[in-house]
Scaffold this active site. Structure first.
Site, mmCIF file in Angstrom:
data_model
loop_
_atom_site.group_PDB
_atom_site.id
_atom_site.type_symbol
_atom_site.label_atom_id
_atom_site.label_comp_id
_atom_site.label_asym_id
_atom_site.label_seq_id
_atom_site.Cartn_x
_atom_site.Cartn_y
_atom_site.Cartn_z
ATOM 1 N N CYS A 1 6.075 0.373 10.333
ATOM 2 C CA CYS A 1 5.799 0.670 8.929
ATOM 3 C C CYS A 1 6.817 1.644 8.348
ATOM 4 O O CYS A 1 7.004 1.683 7.129
ATOM 5 C CB CYS A 1 4.376 1.181 8.753
ATOM 6 S SG CYS A 1 3.942 2.563 9.811
ATOM 7 N N TYR B 1 8.415 -2.616 -0.351
ATOM 8 C CA TYR B 1 7.015 -3.022 -0.420
ATOM 9 C C TYR B 1 6.893 -4.406 -1.066
ATOM 10 O O TYR B 1 6.175 -5.270 -0.576
ATOM 11 C CB TYR B 1 6.192 -1.997 -1.213
ATOM 12 C CG TYR B 1 6.174 -0.615 -0.592
ATOM 13 C CD1 TYR B 1 5.416 -0.345 0.537
ATOM 14 C CD2 TYR B 1 6.910 0.425 -1.148
ATOM 15 C CE1 TYR B 1 5.388 0.921 1.104
ATOM 16 C CE2 TYR B 1 6.893 1.697 -0.586
ATOM 17 C CZ TYR B 1 6.140 1.938 0.539
ATOM 18 O OH TYR B 1 6.123 3.191 1.103
ATOM 19 N N ARG C 1 1.655 -3.122 -4.491
ATOM 20 C CA ARG C 1 0.963 -1.827 -4.478
ATOM 21 C C ARG C 1 0.052 -1.680 -3.273
ATOM 22 O O ARG C 1 -0.147 -0.588 -2.754
ATOM 23 C CB ARG C 1 0.117 -1.648 -5.735
ATOM 24 C CG ARG C 1 0.912 -1.335 -6.938
ATOM 25 C CD ARG C 1 -0.036 -1.050 -8.064
ATOM 26 N NE ARG C 1 0.692 -0.877 -9.304
ATOM 27 C CZ ARG C 1 0.144 -0.810 -10.464
ATOM 28 N NH1 ARG C 1 -1.161 -0.922 -10.587
ATOM 29 N NH2 ARG C 1 0.877 -0.647 -11.536
#
Length: 171
Positions: A127, A96, A110
């Site tokens: 994803c 991420y 986040r």
């Protein structure tokens, strides 16, 4: 269309692929089409190329070349998801935080997880290739993290366990 990870909805507009969805029940199909403000029109001629590319993903490494219609994504989501689509290929992963840095607009790591969870075109915009720094992270498609694990194992991004069976999710 049927796949090793369940039924996949493929929704197209005149501009390109607008949505994919795992475990596409009639209710799921209606929800996706309502969100995109699209009528349901079954046109096998229009969907043939999209279905062929999705099917090919499950038989050989492929790069999707379909035009994408981003109407289901905000400007920020589109920027992050386009970076993902263009920079993380078959068999690769990115955390991420790494994706946030690659995208470069200041989206915090986040927020990347939320953007992945809202991805209107999962599988094609991969994803499932975005992982946590300390493990797989989450996944909202199909049967959740087990679909993510299956896809990453299939792609060779994570090692298969001794009991991994490519037909185990949906024989």
């Amino acid at each position: 269309m049927d796949s090793p990870v369940g039924t996949i909805l493929v929704a197209l507009t005149e501009h390109g692929l607008a949505a994919t969805s795992f475990d596409a029940t009639p209710e799921d199909r209606a929800r996706v089409l309502a969100r995109l403000r699209l009528p349901e029109v079954r046109d096998p001629v229009r969907t043939a190329e999209a279905e062929a590319q999705v099917a090919a993903y499950f038989t050989e490494p492929t790069r999707f070349t379909l035009p994408l219609d981003w109407r289901g994504a905000s400007r920020v989501q589109r920027s992050v998801l386009t970076t993902l689509f263009e920079t993380v290929g078959f068999g690769r992963t990115v955390t991420y935080g790494e994706l946030a840095a690659r995208e470069g607009s200041g989206v915090p790591a986040r927020a990347i997880g939320s953007i992945m969870g809202a991805n209107p075109i999962p599988l094609v915009v991969p994803c499932h290739r975005v992982v946590a720094g300390n493990g797989l992270g989450g996944f909202s498609g199909g049967e959740g993290v087990e679909v993510k694990r299956w896809l990453l194992t299939y792609e060779g991004a994570i090692p298969a366990t001794l009991d991994w069976d490519p037909a185990a999710l949906h024989p």
